[in-house]
Design a protein around this motif. Structure first.
Motif, PDB file in Angstrom:
ATOM      1  N   PRO A  86      16.212  -6.129  12.249  1.00 57.96           N
ATOM      2  CA  PRO A  86      15.226  -6.284  11.179  1.00 57.96           C
ATOM      3  C   PRO A  86      14.599  -7.669  11.124  1.00 57.96           C
ATOM      4  N   GLU A  87      15.413  -8.717  11.275  1.00 60.65           N
ATOM      5  CA  GLU A  87      14.872 -10.065  11.175  1.00 60.65           C
ATOM      6  C   GLU A  87      13.893 -10.345  12.322  1.00 60.65           C
ATOM      7  N   TYR A 119      12.574  -2.602   2.714  1.00 61.95           N
ATOM      8  CA  TYR A 119      11.989  -3.319   3.843  1.00 61.95           C
ATOM      9  C   TYR A 119      10.478  -3.184   3.907  1.00 61.95           C
ATOM     10  N   ALA A 120       9.959  -2.152   3.260  1.00 59.93           N
ATOM     11  CA  ALA A 120       8.506  -1.990   3.242  1.00 59.93           C
ATOM     12  C   ALA A 120       7.869  -3.240   2.638  1.00 59.93           C
ATOM     13  N   ASP A 121       8.493  -3.753   1.597  1.00 56.16           N
ATOM     14  CA  ASP A 121       7.960  -4.951   0.945  1.00 56.16           C
ATOM     15  C   ASP A 121       8.114  -6.173   1.845  1.00 56.16           C
ATOM     16  N   VAL A 122       9.254  -6.251   2.518  1.00 53.11           N
ATOM     17  CA  VAL A 122       9.488  -7.397   3.403  1.00 53.11           C
ATOM     18  C   VAL A 122       8.455  -7.386   4.537  1.00 53.11           C
ATOM     19  N   ILE A 123       8.170  -6.193   5.027  1.00 53.43           N
ATOM     20  CA  ILE A 123       7.161  -6.037   6.090  1.00 53.43           C
ATOM     21  C   ILE A 123       5.794  -6.482   5.585  1.00 53.43           C
ATOM     22  N   GLN A 124       5.499  -6.092   4.365  1.00 49.25           N
ATOM     23  CA  GLN A 124       4.229  -6.503   3.749  1.00 49.25           C
ATOM     24  C   GLN A 124       4.155  -8.025   3.676  1.00 49.25           C
ATOM     25  N   GLN A 125       5.254  -8.635   3.235  1.00 44.00           N
ATOM     26  CA  GLN A 125       5.263 -10.098   3.110  1.00 44.00           C
ATOM     27  C   GLN A 125       5.151 -10.796   4.458  1.00 44.00           C
ATOM     28  N   ALA A 126       5.621 -10.124   5.508  1.00 41.59           N
ATOM     29  CA  ALA A 126       5.523 -10.724   6.850  1.00 41.59           C
ATOM     30  C   ALA A 126       4.081 -10.728   7.345  1.00 41.59           C
ATOM     31  N   GLY A 127       3.189 -10.006   6.649  1.00 37.36           N
ATOM     32  CA  GLY A 127       1.773 -10.114   6.989  1.00 37.36           C
ATOM     33  C   GLY A 127       1.151  -8.882   7.631  1.00 37.36           C
ATOM     34  N   ALA A 128       1.883  -7.777   7.688  1.00 33.58           N
ATOM     35  CA  ALA A 128       1.298  -6.566   8.290  1.00 33.58           C
ATOM     36  C   ALA A 128       0.056  -6.157   7.496  1.00 33.58           C
ATOM     37  N   ILE A 164       4.652  -1.351  -2.249  1.00 29.71           N
ATOM     38  CA  ILE A 164       3.713  -2.143  -1.440  1.00 29.71           C
ATOM     39  C   ILE A 164       2.279  -1.969  -1.948  1.00 29.71           C
ATOM     40  N   ASN A 165       1.455  -2.969  -1.634  1.00 30.11           N
ATOM     41  CA  ASN A 165       0.029  -2.880  -1.996  1.00 30.11           C
ATOM     42  C   ASN A 165      -0.852  -2.636  -0.776  1.00 30.11           C
ATOM     43  N   ILE A 166      -0.298  -2.914   0.414  1.00 27.43           N
ATOM     44  CA  ILE A 166      -1.100  -2.700   1.624  1.00 27.43           C
ATOM     45  C   ILE A 166      -1.266  -1.194   1.853  1.00 27.43           C
ATOM     46  N   PRO A 167      -2.288  -0.813   2.653  1.00 26.30           N
ATOM     47  CA  PRO A 167      -2.493   0.622   2.896  1.00 26.30           C
ATOM     48  C   PRO A 167      -1.281   1.273   3.560  1.00 26.30           C
ATOM     49  N   LEU A 168      -1.108   2.546   3.246  1.00 21.14           N
ATOM     50  CA  LEU A 168       0.065   3.284   3.728  1.00 21.14           C
ATOM     51  C   LEU A 168      -0.365   4.539   4.480  1.00 21.14           C
ATOM     52  N   ALA A 169       0.045   4.612   5.738  1.00 25.23           N
ATOM     53  CA  ALA A 169      -0.154   5.841   6.521  1.00 25.23           C
ATOM     54  C   ALA A 169       1.191   6.530   6.645  1.00 25.23           C
ATOM     55  N   VAL A 170       1.184   7.852   6.667  1.00 28.87           N
ATOM     56  CA  VAL A 170       2.445   8.581   6.833  1.00 28.87           C
ATOM     57  C   VAL A 170       2.345   9.438   8.098  1.00 28.87           C
ATOM     58  N   LYS A 171       3.289   9.187   9.016  1.00 26.16           N
ATOM     59  CA  LYS A 171       3.307   9.939  10.280  1.00 26.16           C
ATOM     60  C   LYS A 171       4.239  11.124  10.096  1.00 26.16           C
TER      61      LYS A 171
END
Ligand SMILES: Cc1cc2nc3c(=O)[nH]c(=O)nc-3n(C[C@H](O)[C@H](O)[C@H](O)COP(=O)(O)O)c2cc1C
Length: 330
Positions: A86-87, A119-128, A164-171
């Motif tokens: 994860p890191e 982790y969705a939030d952590v991913i968002q914070q990482a800049g995705a 999260i606030n970034i756009p979300l796609a679902v596969k």
């Protein structure tokens, strides 16, 4: 030729997007993808199991659990068999964002409610720029109904959306009793796009070792038809973006997916087989076709052959199945 399209609220320079796969594991390959025309890239996934292994020290926990045998544990990849922890995954997002100018979509892969979703939030914070949530699942419980399984997927999407606030796609998988209803429920749960569809990898039997072994078979061009049908049926009926994945190998595959209503097409196998430079071949074939047919833009074409627009709506439904079977001559 104007190749621009919109996906997840972003304006992309073309509909050629890279699917989650090892193609995005190395930063140098991300740069190559961008140089060869990729309009956006979906990073390989961070898996629920990976996050949980870290959060709960899964290894220790499961070996102490009576009802899971050591043999059964071999089904789980060892923590060091995952591509990135994860890191490292978060670092990879940061490095990817620094290295390329195209949108970077991170991928989180899991199926049930739990702490991993944070982790969705952590991913968002990482800049995705956006998140693709992959609900790859093979439910096998005899006591669990399809309805229960599907409701949990919806809850997972709601949970991710809420943090999260970034756009979300679902596969998603194509294997729901009523795909159309599930698509609507995903939209209502907060999905901005549906990525259609996951390819399900079937294990094989190694006859020398008498062992069941995992096997990834790359797709071929014809495998895009399932997604084509469903995007065609849903386009215009649900206000959501569509990404076509599975079996996009040629410029013509891209065109067909766009005609039925895909905002973007995603590819992995075609580039894993032929190399990253092959993206340019696909783009050229797509542009040549558009010029020949006198289109001025990609957007003009998107959805023009969806079920709602076609004079023969039955072509996407059961009538076509009967026609196909009865017209086969031997
Ligand atoms: C080797 C390999 C690794 C993949 N890894 C991921 C992954 O990490 N996450 C994911 O959502 N999909 C993954 N996929 C699925 C692809 O993103 C894609 O949906 C699938 O391969 C169908 O597209 P294609 O026909 O262009 O290959 C992987 C596919 C391959 C072949």
């Amino acid at each position: 030729m104007n190749l621009k399209t919109k996906y997840l609220g972003m304006e992309l320079k073309s509909p050629l997007v890279i699917s989650a796969s090892p193609l995005s594991e190395k930063i140098e390959n991300l740069k190559k993808l961008e140089d060869n025309g990729a309009a956006a890239v979906v990073l390989h996934s961070l898996f629920q199991e990976q996050v949980e292994a870290e959060q709960k020290e899964l290894h220790h926990f499961t070996s102490a659990t009576e009802f899971i045998s050591a043999e059964a544990m071999s089904y789980f990849p060892e923590p060091d068999e995952f591509r990135l922890g994860p890191e490292e995954y978060l670092n990879h997002i940061r490095k990817a964002k620094e290295a390329v100018n195209i949108p970077v979509i991170a991928s989180l892969n899991g199926t049930s409610l739990g702490g991993w979703i944070d982790y969705a939030d952590v991913i968002q914070q990482a800049g995705a720029d956006a998140l693709e949530l992959n609900l790859y699942d093979i439910p096998t419980g005899l006591a669990t109904s399809g309805g229960e399984v599907e409701s949990e997927y919806i809850e997972v999407v709601k949970e991710v959306r809420s943090i999260i606030n970034i756009p979300l796609a679902v596969k998603i998988s194509p294997y729901y009793s009523n795909m159309a209803n599930m698509a609507l429920r995903f939209k209502e749960a907060g999905a901005d796009a549906l990525v259609m569809f996951n390819r399900f990898y079937q294990p094989d039997i190694n006859l020398d070792e008498l062992e069941v072994e995992p096997k990834v078979a790359l797709s071929h061009s014809g495998s895009s038809r399932l997604a084509m049908r469903w995007i065609a049926i849903l386009k215009g009926r649900i206000n959501i973006d569509f990404a076509a994945t599975s079996g996009i190998h040629t410029g013509k595959d891209v065109i067909k997916a766009l005609l039925v209503g895909a905002n973007v097409t995603m590819m992995a196998s075609a580039l894993l087989k032929n190399g990253i430079g092959y993206l340019k071949v696909i783009e050229k074939e797509m542009v040549d076709w558009l010029v020949e047919k006198e289109y001025k833009s990609v957007e003009q074409m998107i959805g023009s052959m969806s079920q709602m627009k076609t004079p023969n709506p039955g072509a996407f439904e059961r009538a076509q199945y009967m026609k196909a079977l009865t017209s086969y001559k031997f």
